[in-house]
Design an enzyme around this catalytic site. Structure first.
Site, PDB file in Angstrom:
ATOM      1  N   GLY A   1      -0.225  -2.363   4.595  1.00 52.86           N
ATOM      2  CA  GLY A   1       0.107  -0.936   4.517  1.00 52.86           C
ATOM      3  C   GLY A   1       0.914  -1.518   5.917  1.00 52.86           C
ATOM      4  N   ARG A   2       0.391  -1.584   6.807  1.00 47.81           N
ATOM      5  CA  ARG A   2       1.809  -1.444   7.889  1.00 47.81           C
ATOM      6  C   ARG A   2       2.163  -2.717   8.038  1.00 47.81           C
ATOM      7  NH1 ARG A   2      -3.323   1.463  11.794  1.00 47.81           N
ATOM      8  NH2 ARG A   2      -3.952  -0.480  10.225  1.00 47.81           N
TER       9      ARG A   2
ATOM     10  N   ALA B   1       2.280   8.302  -1.799  1.00 47.56           N
ATOM     11  CA  ALA B   1       1.187  10.133  -2.742  1.00 47.56           C
ATOM     12  C   ALA B   1       2.652  10.327  -3.011  1.00 47.56           C
ATOM     13  CB  ALA B   1       0.748  10.637  -1.321  1.00 47.56           C
TER      14      ALA B   1
ATOM     15  N   TYR C   1      -7.756  14.060   0.439  1.00 47.05           N
ATOM     16  CA  TYR C   1      -6.754  14.925  -0.046  1.00 47.05           C
ATOM     17  C   TYR C   1      -7.715  15.126  -1.527  1.00 47.05           C
ATOM     18  CZ  TYR C   1      -3.999  12.962   3.306  1.00 47.05           C
ATOM     19  OH  TYR C   1      -2.563  12.384   3.872  1.00 47.05           O
TER      20      TYR C   1
ATOM     21  N   SER D   1       0.858  -1.345  -0.170  1.00 49.41           N
ATOM     22  CA  SER D   1       0.017  -0.002   0.219  1.00 49.41           C
ATOM     23  C   SER D   1       1.089   1.119   0.240  1.00 49.41           C
ATOM     24  CB  SER D   1      -0.755  -0.086   1.442  1.00 49.41           C
ATOM     25  OG  SER D   1      -1.971   0.965   1.502  1.00 49.41           O
ATOM     26  N   PRO D   2       0.571   2.255  -0.657  1.00 49.40           N
ATOM     27  CA  PRO D   2       1.238   3.254  -0.907  1.00 49.40           C
ATOM     28  C   PRO D   2       1.505   4.480   0.548  1.00 49.40           C
ATOM     29  CG  PRO D   2      -0.691   3.921  -1.387  1.00 49.40           C
ATOM     30  CD  PRO D   2      -1.121   1.955  -1.606  1.00 49.40           C
TER      31      PRO D   2
ATOM     32  N   CYS E   1       2.924   7.231   2.204  1.00 49.51           N
ATOM     33  CA  CYS E   1       4.663   8.609   2.940  1.00 49.51           C
ATOM     34  C   CYS E   1       5.723   8.191   3.650  1.00 49.51           C
ATOM     35  CB  CYS E   1       3.316   9.332   3.405  1.00 49.51           C
ATOM     36  SG  CYS E   1       2.671  10.554   2.096  1.00 49.51           S
TER      37      CYS E   1
ATOM     38  N   ARG F   1      -7.776   5.049  -6.464  1.00 41.59           N
ATOM     39  CA  ARG F   1      -7.491   4.726  -4.722  1.00 41.59           C
ATOM     40  C   ARG F   1      -8.845   5.709  -4.736  1.00 41.59           C
ATOM     41  NH1 ARG F   1      -4.307   3.488   0.607  1.00 41.59           N
ATOM     42  NH2 ARG F   1      -4.071   1.571  -0.655  1.00 41.59           N
TER      43      ARG F   1
ATOM     44  N   GLN G   1       1.755   6.049  -7.151  1.00 37.39           N
ATOM     45  CA  GLN G   1       0.466   7.034  -6.394  1.00 37.39           C
ATOM     46  C   GLN G   1       1.131   8.184  -7.341  1.00 37.39           C
ATOM     47  OE1 GLN G   1      -0.991   7.265  -2.617  1.00 37.39           O
ATOM     48  NE2 GLN G   1      -3.041   6.701  -2.919  1.00 37.39           N
TER      49      GLN G   1
HETATM   50  C1  FNR Z   1      -0.720   5.439   5.269  1.00 36.59           C
HETATM   51  N1  FNR Z   1      -1.423   5.519   4.308  1.00 36.59           N
HETATM   52  C2  FNR Z   1      -1.662   5.761   2.554  1.00 36.59           C
HETATM   53  N2  FNR Z   1      -2.180   6.004   2.109  1.00 36.59           N
HETATM   54  C3  FNR Z   1      -2.639   6.803   0.425  1.00 36.59           C
HETATM   55  O1  FNR Z   1      -3.067   6.828  -0.096  1.00 36.59           O
HETATM   56  N3  FNR Z   1      -1.295   7.277   0.272  1.00 36.59           N
HETATM   57  C4  FNR Z   1      -0.005   7.125   0.876  1.00 36.59           C
HETATM   58  O2  FNR Z   1       0.933   8.586   0.948  1.00 36.59           O
HETATM   59  C5  FNR Z   1       0.020   7.307   2.072  1.00 36.59           C
HETATM   60  N4  FNR Z   1       0.487   7.007   3.134  1.00 36.59           N
HETATM   61  C6  FNR Z   1       0.810   5.924   4.727  1.00 36.59           C
HETATM   62  C7  FNR Z   1       2.176   6.589   5.186  1.00 36.59           C
HETATM   63  C8  FNR Z   1       2.088   5.510   6.437  1.00 36.59           C
HETATM   64  C9  FNR Z   1       3.697   5.618   7.451  1.00 36.59           C
HETATM   65  C10 FNR Z   1       0.368   4.699   6.948  1.00 36.59           C
HETATM   66  C11 FNR Z   1       1.064   3.972   8.279  1.00 36.59           C
HETATM   67  C12 FNR Z   1      -0.224   5.050   6.027  1.00 36.59           C
HETATM   68  C13 FNR Z   1      -2.199   4.700   4.033  1.00 36.59           C
HETATM   69  C14 FNR Z   1      -1.958   2.903   3.978  1.00 36.59           C
HETATM   70  O3  FNR Z   1      -1.639   3.244   2.527  1.00 36.59           O
HETATM   71  C15 FNR Z   1      -3.577   2.591   4.201  1.00 36.59           C
HETATM   72  O4  FNR Z   1      -4.699   2.892   3.237  1.00 36.59           O
HETATM   73  C16 FNR Z   1      -3.843   1.690   5.241  1.00 36.59           C
HETATM   74  O5  FNR Z   1      -2.759   1.735   6.200  1.00 36.59           O
HETATM   75  C17 FNR Z   1      -4.479   1.114   6.566  1.00 36.59           C
HETATM   76  O6  FNR Z   1      -3.846   0.153   5.726  1.00 36.59           O
HETATM   77  P1  FNR Z   1      -3.201  -0.996   6.738  1.00 36.59           P
HETATM   78  O7  FNR Z   1      -1.930   0.024   6.940  1.00 36.59           O
HETATM   79  O8  FNR Z   1      -3.969  -1.519   7.696  1.00 36.59           O
HETATM   80  O9  FNR Z   1      -2.117  -2.588   6.517  1.00 36.59           O
END
Ligand code: FNR
Length: 360
Positions: free
Chosen positions: A327-328, A58, A183, A22-23, A25, A231, A100
């Site tokens: 993601g995490r 992103a 956003y 997952s994207p 930052c 997304r 993204q």
């Molecule tokens: C994110 N998330 C996020 N989503 C997105 O669309 N673009 C981004 O750049 C980010 N940046 C971002 C940074 C960090 C440190 C986290 C933890 C999360 C959201 C992420 O992609 C995801 O949708 C959520 O974290 C939920 O999924 P998980 O972590 O439960 O698998």
């Protein structure tokens, strides 16, 4: 029947398995939006870890599209040069490199989270944050937000188009339009933040116009054989007021397929501090992905609280989603996919890199 390790061919691009990073930052540029060694290591190691798609954080289509001064950007050729070796390394590991494309809108011009996510003023290193309707953003007093003119909205479409062209030059194979998490594009979708009276505000058609135009613009410059993802936040999680709902998302998902989107990446929330998250347990957003899955010709990705191989596998196996977006858990375990193959007894499906095999 598909499982987590079934490949997925979208147009002419084959993704080796159903796991996507997952994207996320990283707030690790030095104020110029240029990718650094951190991005190379971070994204590169998740490709080593076997994920089918590795997506960048992103990546801002313009300087004012960043969340913080340390976000990635793709608004010049120098950004292409910095990202190209990363995309090449990801592809070299057998993963599909994805980017993204994003604009932070009224949530931009802040410090990184570890510095408090506090507003940065335009007279310092910050910028005036563009918004569909500045008056709809009253809850961040110190923030300078401006309502975009119609011409500025049209310019946004061109920024996404140019960013996609650059992303292609950098070697990415999937382009994702970020229309989620409060956003800029999500701000247009939701009646909570869009109070415009030009053709980009008003009814569903008008509020979704910018997302449809942006998706179409990216599709136009993205090669026919390569996938475009979008997304979305399935809901604003604001049941107490007129807001963006799962029904709206299901309807938009159909329109996005018509504009050439190949996959809808279904997230939720992020628009407003009053949001009420109903249940942030395992797979908490998966039901939204399922709903969208039944409403569009496009493929669907599920994200949110997917942390175990069993969960990810079950989603795909039962046709609830086409892609498990993690993601995490990828921050905790860059080798999520390799470990999933071990746990699910599918070592045949994904191999550790040759350099690491003496440990396997
Ligand atoms: C994110 N998330 C996020 N989503 C997105 O669309 N673009 C981004 O750049 C980010 N940046 C971002 C940074 C960090 C440190 C986290 C933890 C999360 C959201 C992420 O992609 C995801 O949708 C959520 O974290 C939920 O999924 P998980 O972590 O439960 O698998």
């Amino acid at each position: 029947m598909s499982d987590l390790f079934a490949d997925l061919t979208i147009r002419e691009t084959t993704v080796p398995n159903r796991v996507m990073v997952s994207p996320m930052c990283q707030y690790s540029c030095a104020g110029d939006g240029l990718a650094t060694d951190w991005h190379q290591q971070h994204l590169g190691s998740r490709a080593v870890g076997g994920a089918g798609i590795v997506m960048t954080e992103a990546t801002a289509v313009s300087p004012a599209g960043r969340i913080s001064t340390d976000d990635l950007g793709i608004w010049s050729d120098a950004h292409v040069d910095a990202l190209a070796p990363i995309a090449a390394f990801i592809a070299g590991q057998g993963s599909v490199p994805a980017i993204q494309l994003a604009h932070a809108g009224h949530k931009g011009s802040k410090t990184p989270p570890w510095d408090g996510s506090t507003p940065v003023q335009p007279d310092g290193e910050g910028w005036v944050a563009p918004s569909p309707s500045a008056e709809a953003y009253p809850y961040d007093d110190d923030k300078t937000v401006a309502t975009m003119t119609t011409e500025a909205v049209e310019g946004l479409v061109e920024d996404f188009r140019a960013a996609a062209e650059r992303a292609l030059d950098a070697g990415f194979e999937v382009a994702e339009v970020h229309a989620a998490h409060g956003y800029l594009l999500h701000e247009f979708l939701s009646p909570v933040t869009n109070r415009r009276d030009d053709r980009y505000g008003g009814d569903f058609e008008a509020r979704t116009r910018i997302v449809r135009e942006t998706t179409a613009a990216v599709r136009e410059v993205w090669p026919d054989g390569k996938p475009v993802f979008v997304r979305v936040s399935a809901t604003d999680w604001l049941p107490d007021r007129e807001s963006w709902t799962v029904d709206d998302t299901a309807r938009l998902a159909g329109d996005l397929a018509d504009e050439g989107a190949d996959l809808v990446d279904v997230s939720a929330g992020g628009l407003h501090p009053d949001q009420q998250v109903p249940n942030a347990g395992p797979g908490y957003q998966v039901p939204y992905a399922e709903r969208v899955n039944g409403a569009t010709e496009a493929l669907v990705g599920a994200v949110g609280g997917i942390t175990t191989p069993e969960q990810a596998d079950e989603l795909v196996r039962n046709g609830r989603a086409d892609l498990a977006i993690v993601g995490r858990e990828h921050l905790r375990d860059p080798y999520f996919t390799l470990h999933a193959a071990e746990e699910l007894d599918r070592e045949d499906a994904v191999e550790w890199p040759i350099q690491y095999r003496r440990a396997v």
